[in-house]
Design a protein around this motif. Structure first.
Motif, PDB file in Angstrom:
ATOM      1  N   ALA A  52      25.482  53.112  54.253  1.00  0.00           N
ATOM      2  CA  ALA A  52      26.601  52.292  53.784  1.00  0.00           C
ATOM      3  C   ALA A  52      26.167  51.416  52.610  1.00  0.00           C
ATOM      4  N   ALA A  53      24.938  50.893  52.668  1.00  0.00           N
ATOM      5  CA  ALA A  53      24.413  50.070  51.574  1.00  0.00           C
ATOM      6  C   ALA A  53      24.313  50.883  50.288  1.00  0.00           C
ATOM      7  N   CYS A  54      23.900  52.163  50.403  1.00  0.00           N
ATOM      8  CA  CYS A  54      23.837  53.032  49.216  1.00  0.00           C
ATOM      9  C   CYS A  54      25.230  53.172  48.591  1.00  0.00           C
ATOM     10  N   GLY A  55      26.226  53.424  49.443  1.00  0.00           N
ATOM     11  CA  GLY A  55      27.588  53.538  48.929  1.00  0.00           C
ATOM     12  C   GLY A  55      28.086  52.245  48.325  1.00  0.00           C
ATOM     13  N   PHE A  56      27.724  51.113  48.957  1.00  0.00           N
ATOM     14  CA  PHE A  56      28.206  49.813  48.481  1.00  0.00           C
ATOM     15  C   PHE A  56      27.561  49.448  47.148  1.00  0.00           C
ATOM     16  N   MET A  57      26.309  49.890  46.939  1.00  0.00           N
ATOM     17  CA  MET A  57      25.654  49.673  45.647  1.00  0.00           C
ATOM     18  C   MET A  57      26.435  50.360  44.535  1.00  0.00           C
ATOM     19  N   ILE A  58      26.816  51.616  44.803  1.00  0.00           N
ATOM     20  CA  ILE A  58      27.571  52.381  43.804  1.00  0.00           C
ATOM     21  C   ILE A  58      28.930  51.721  43.566  1.00  0.00           C
ATOM     22  N   PHE A  59      29.606  51.334  44.652  1.00  0.00           N
ATOM     23  CA  PHE A  59      30.890  50.639  44.525  1.00  0.00           C
ATOM     24  C   PHE A  59      30.737  49.371  43.690  1.00  0.00           C
ATOM     25  N   GLY A  60      29.679  48.604  43.940  1.00  0.00           N
ATOM     26  CA  GLY A  60      29.457  47.351  43.221  1.00  0.00           C
ATOM     27  C   GLY A  60      29.298  47.548  41.730  1.00  0.00           C
ATOM     28  N   CYS A  61      28.656  48.672  41.334  1.00  0.00           N
ATOM     29  CA  CYS A  61      28.528  48.968  39.903  1.00  0.00           C
ATOM     30  C   CYS A  61      29.904  49.151  39.278  1.00  0.00           C
ATOM     31  N   GLY A  62      30.749  49.919  39.957  1.00  0.00           N
ATOM     32  CA  GLY A  62      32.096  50.144  39.437  1.00  0.00           C
ATOM     33  C   GLY A  62      32.943  48.893  39.435  1.00  0.00           C
ATOM     34  N   CYS A  63      32.757  48.058  40.457  1.00  0.00           N
ATOM     35  CA  CYS A  63      33.564  46.849  40.586  1.00  0.00           C
ATOM     36  C   CYS A  63      33.273  45.858  39.464  1.00  0.00           C
ATOM     37  N   GLU A  64      31.988  45.656  39.158  1.00  0.00           N
ATOM     38  CA  GLU A  64      31.631  44.739  38.069  1.00  0.00           C
ATOM     39  C   GLU A  64      32.110  45.299  36.730  1.00  0.00           C
ATOM     40  N   MET A  65      31.981  46.616  36.570  1.00  0.00           N
ATOM     41  CA  MET A  65      32.472  47.252  35.350  1.00  0.00           C
ATOM     42  C   MET A  65      33.978  47.039  35.211  1.00  0.00           C
ATOM     43  N   ALA A  66      34.696  47.169  36.328  1.00  0.00           N
ATOM     44  CA  ALA A  66      36.148  46.967  36.308  1.00  0.00           C
ATOM     45  C   ALA A  66      36.498  45.536  35.946  1.00  0.00           C
ATOM     46  N   GLY A  67      35.728  44.574  36.460  1.00  0.00           N
ATOM     47  CA  GLY A  67      36.013  43.166  36.207  1.00  0.00           C
ATOM     48  C   GLY A  67      35.990  42.816  34.727  1.00  0.00           C
ATOM     49  N   ILE A  68      34.943  43.264  34.024  1.00  0.00           N
ATOM     50  CA  ILE A  68      34.861  42.937  32.598  1.00  0.00           C
ATOM     51  C   ILE A  68      35.861  43.764  31.791  1.00  0.00           C
ATOM     52  N   THR A  69      36.196  44.967  32.295  1.00  0.00           N
ATOM     53  CA  THR A  69      37.150  45.820  31.590  1.00  0.00           C
ATOM     54  C   THR A  69      38.560  45.258  31.651  1.00  0.00           C
ATOM     55  N   VAL A  70      38.948  44.755  32.813  1.00  0.00           N
ATOM     56  CA  VAL A  70      40.293  44.204  32.982  1.00  0.00           C
ATOM     57  C   VAL A  70      40.495  43.016  32.041  1.00  0.00           C
ATOM     58  N   SER A  71      39.496  42.155  31.931  1.00  0.00           N
ATOM     59  CA  SER A  71      39.618  41.000  31.028  1.00  0.00           C
ATOM     60  C   SER A  71      39.838  41.463  29.592  1.00  0.00           C
ATOM     61  N   ARG A  72      39.087  42.495  29.174  1.00  0.00           N
ATOM     62  CA  ARG A  72      39.250  43.014  27.820  1.00  0.00           C
ATOM     63  C   ARG A  72      40.639  43.620  27.636  1.00  0.00           C
ATOM     64  N   GLY A  73      41.117  44.330  28.649  1.00  0.00           N
ATOM     65  CA  GLY A  73      42.442  44.951  28.563  1.00  0.00           C
ATOM     66  C   GLY A  73      43.544  43.919  28.417  1.00  0.00           C
ATOM     67  N   ILE A  74      43.426  42.806  29.138  1.00  0.00           N
ATOM     68  CA  ILE A  74      44.439  41.747  29.046  1.00  0.00           C
ATOM     69  C   ILE A  74      44.456  41.151  27.645  1.00  0.00           C
ATOM     70  N   VAL A  75      43.273  40.929  27.078  1.00  0.00           N
ATOM     71  CA  VAL A  75      43.196  40.401  25.715  1.00  0.00           C
ATOM     72  C   VAL A  75      43.881  41.350  24.745  1.00  0.00           C
ATOM     73  N   LYS A  76      43.657  42.654  24.929  1.00  0.00           N
ATOM     74  CA  LYS A  76      44.229  43.646  24.013  1.00  0.00           C
ATOM     75  C   LYS A  76      45.755  43.640  24.053  1.00  0.00           C
ATOM     76  N   TRP A  77      46.337  43.530  25.239  1.00  0.00           N
ATOM     77  CA  TRP A  77      47.792  43.624  25.373  1.00  0.00           C
ATOM     78  C   TRP A  77      48.507  42.291  25.184  1.00  0.00           C
ATOM     79  N   PHE A  78      47.791  41.171  25.385  1.00  0.00           N
ATOM     80  CA  PHE A  78      48.474  39.864  25.371  1.00  0.00           C
ATOM     81  C   PHE A  78      47.977  38.927  24.281  1.00  0.00           C
ATOM     82  N   LYS A  79      47.131  39.391  23.400  1.00  0.00           N
ATOM     83  CA  LYS A  79      46.626  38.519  22.344  1.00  0.00           C
ATOM     84  C   LYS A  79      47.779  38.001  21.496  1.00  0.00           C
ATOM     85  N   GLY A  80      47.838  36.690  21.333  1.00  0.00           N
ATOM     86  CA  GLY A  80      48.914  36.083  20.575  1.00  0.00           C
ATOM     87  C   GLY A  80      50.187  35.873  21.380  1.00  0.00           C
TER      88      GLY A  80
END
Length: 539
Positions: free
Chosen positions: A148-176
């Motif tokens: 389960a820890a092996c799976g959670f490590m992989i999930f955690g990589c995707g989750c952190e990647m998603a976190g920074i990606t979502v912030s960038r996406g919001i800036v792209k669509w809502f800038k100004g």
């Protein structure tokens, strides 16, 4: 006519808010899976033999690769090179892969399999990591927890990647446009994932009168499939937007090794980074043990099996009421008409009282802790607006740290005093959880907007990457530490509802004390150097 032709998806309020909803729902699903086992810690011990050390080690594994393999830095590079939409889909695929592995690890199919035997015989000693005391596995750790820890490590990589990606996406669509509102809305919806997890994970685990932890994790896997679908739809929308505008995807400056010297010699950076790791380490790891802590410190008598309060349908009703609390409270912040504003606020408060009453009648530790993000959803826009228009960010950091200390000490010393009181203990628990949730909004609302005032603008992107990496060290370390401290201070205790949580809670309160000291130092530095932390963002 020409203006109509040049109008893009981003110019349509409905389309840009749809894009936000797609990203926010993906994060909502990931927040649910992140804590999917937290409200059923007792069942994991009973059905899979995970003691607190095994549970904490597995929970801390989520950010292991982000910390020790520097995947968080690589995620930023991938985002910079490949853009928002590709990275959004990639992050969802990675999270789903990790979720499936974790589901199989706790499933009945894994038990007695050759794979279980392999994990039992292997990964008991990891060179160098064992010597340093940072290994994600240990000799005697249940095979299901290792896998389960092996799976959670992989999930955690995707989750952190998603976190920074979502912030960038919001800036792209809502800038100004209404960017602050968009970011606040995304954060509010994502945090509702915590409450959703606390309510539905135990619901699925105990559904039909037969306990199965596999069902809870399977529920999370289904949600990660939905998250992947959301990101694919976003991919299509985002690509169409670029085709309309003819613009390349907006990119930040990538992380540069050459920036390290400038950042690491900046006292402002260290103040923010340490405040961040101390504060979040006292919140997120606590969430993973909070339900079990309440089970150990409250007198909970389950309703009779034939009672209305014991029926599965009650869970659905309670969840709907919770959504009313969140939606009405959040919406009340943006109403210009006083009667509508206070009407929605009143509805939110009435619904919150109804929700708490139902939690009391159900005698459920999971539904009691589920109120954690509700007050945060209500006040996040208020706090963000206050910092924008009035300032006082450094003072908010100090106040947030004080609330954090008070809440953990209340859980450690005052809540156990009411264990014999069926009503008093739950009231204390509700109040403390709501206050802790409010502090969870108080600090981020003042911390993140302060970073640009403390760090040179030329290295802001690299500074954020390092801050997130340092934060992940705490998110890896403290779930593990809580589990080890819990086992060390409860020798011979086998009933998962009889642990003494005093020592772990005091440890978390100490993090709050350290954060308070740093907050006071930050106020002094702000006064001497004129950093402007107490000044409003909008002048």
């Amino acid at each position: 006519m020409s203006q109509a032709i040049q109008k893009t998806l981003r110019d349509s309020a409905a389309m840009r808010w749809t894009a936000l909803l797609l990203l926010a729902l993906a994060m909502f699903c990931s927040y649910i899976f992140m804590d999917i086992l937290s409200p059923i810690k007792d069942l994991m011990q009973e059905t899979r033999g995970w003691d607190s050390t095994a549970f904490g080690t597995m929970q801390g594994s989520e950010v292991f690769l982000n910390v020790f393999a520097f995947f968080l830095i690589f995620a930023g590079i991938i985002l910079d090179k490949m853009g928002v939409r590709f990275t959004a889909v990639l992050s969802a695929v990675v999270m789903l892969a990790g979720a499936v592995i974790k589901w199989y690890a706790v499933s009945e199919s894994f038990m007695g399999s050759g794979l279980e035997q392999w994990f039992t015989d292997n990964l008991n000693y990891i060179p160098l990591f064992d010597e340093l005391g940072v290994s994600p596995f240990y000799a005697g750790m249940p095979a299901s927890a290792k896998f389960a820890a092996c799976g959670f490590m992989i999930f955690g990589c995707g989750c952190e990647m998603a976190g920074i990606t979502v912030s960038r996406g919001i800036v792209k669509w809502f800038k100004g446009r209404e960017m602050a509102l968009a970011m606040g809305s995304e954060m509010a919806l994502a945090r509702l994932g915590v409450a959703t997890c606390m309510i539905f994970s135990p619901f699925f685990a105990r559904l039909g009168g037969h306990v199965s932890v596999t069902r809870s994790v399977a529920f999370g896997v289904v949600l990660m499939c939905i998250a992947l679908i959301m990101t694919i739809v976003y991919f299509v929308m985002d690509k169409k937007l670029d085709a309309q505008t003819g613009e390349a995807e907006e990119k930040d400056d990538p992380f540069k090794v050459s920036d390290l010297g400038k950042i690491l010699t900046d006292s402002g950076f260290w103040l923010v980074a340490l405040l961040c790791v101390l504060y979040y380490s006292a919140i997120f790891p606590f969430q993973k043990y909070a339900v079990n802590m309440l089970q150990c410190n409250l007198t909970l008598t389950p309703p009779a099996a034939d009672s209305f309060w014991a029926q599965p349908d009650v869970t659905i009703v309670q969840y709907i009421i919770m959504l009313v609390v969140a939606a009405a409270g959040f919406a009340s912040n943006f109403q210009k008409k006083a009667n509508v504003k206070y009407g929605l606020l009143g509805l939110s408060i009435v619904a919150l009282v109804a929700y708490c009453y139902m939690g009391f009648m159900r005698q459920s530790a999971e539904s009691i802790f589920a109120v954690f993000p509700l007050l945060a959803v209500l006040i996040t826009p208020i706090l963000g607006s206050y910092v924008d228009h009035k300032g006082k960010a450094a003072s908010m950091l100090v106040l947030g740290s004080l609330l954090l200390i008070a809440c953990h000490l209340t859980f450690a010393f005052i809540l156990p005093m009411f264990k014999g009181s069926a009503v008093g203990g739950i009231i204390i628990a509700y109040i403390t959880i709501l206050v802790l949730g409010s502090s969870f909004s108080l600090v981020p609302a003042s911390l993140w907007p302060s970073v640009p005032k403390l760090v040179d603008a030329k290295v802001i992107g690299s500074a954020y990457a390092l801050i997130f990496w340092i934060q992940n060290i705490g998110l890896w370390l403290f779930p593990l530490l809580i589990g080890k401290v819990l086992d060390a201070t409860n020798p011979g205790v086998t009933d998962p509802t009889q642990f003494d949580y005093t020592a772990p809670l005091v440890m978390l309160a100490c993090l709050g004390v350290a954060a308070l000291v740093l907050g006071l130092v930050l106020k002094v530095v702000d006064r001497k150097k004129g950093l402007g932390l107490e000044e409003p963002n909008i002048k």
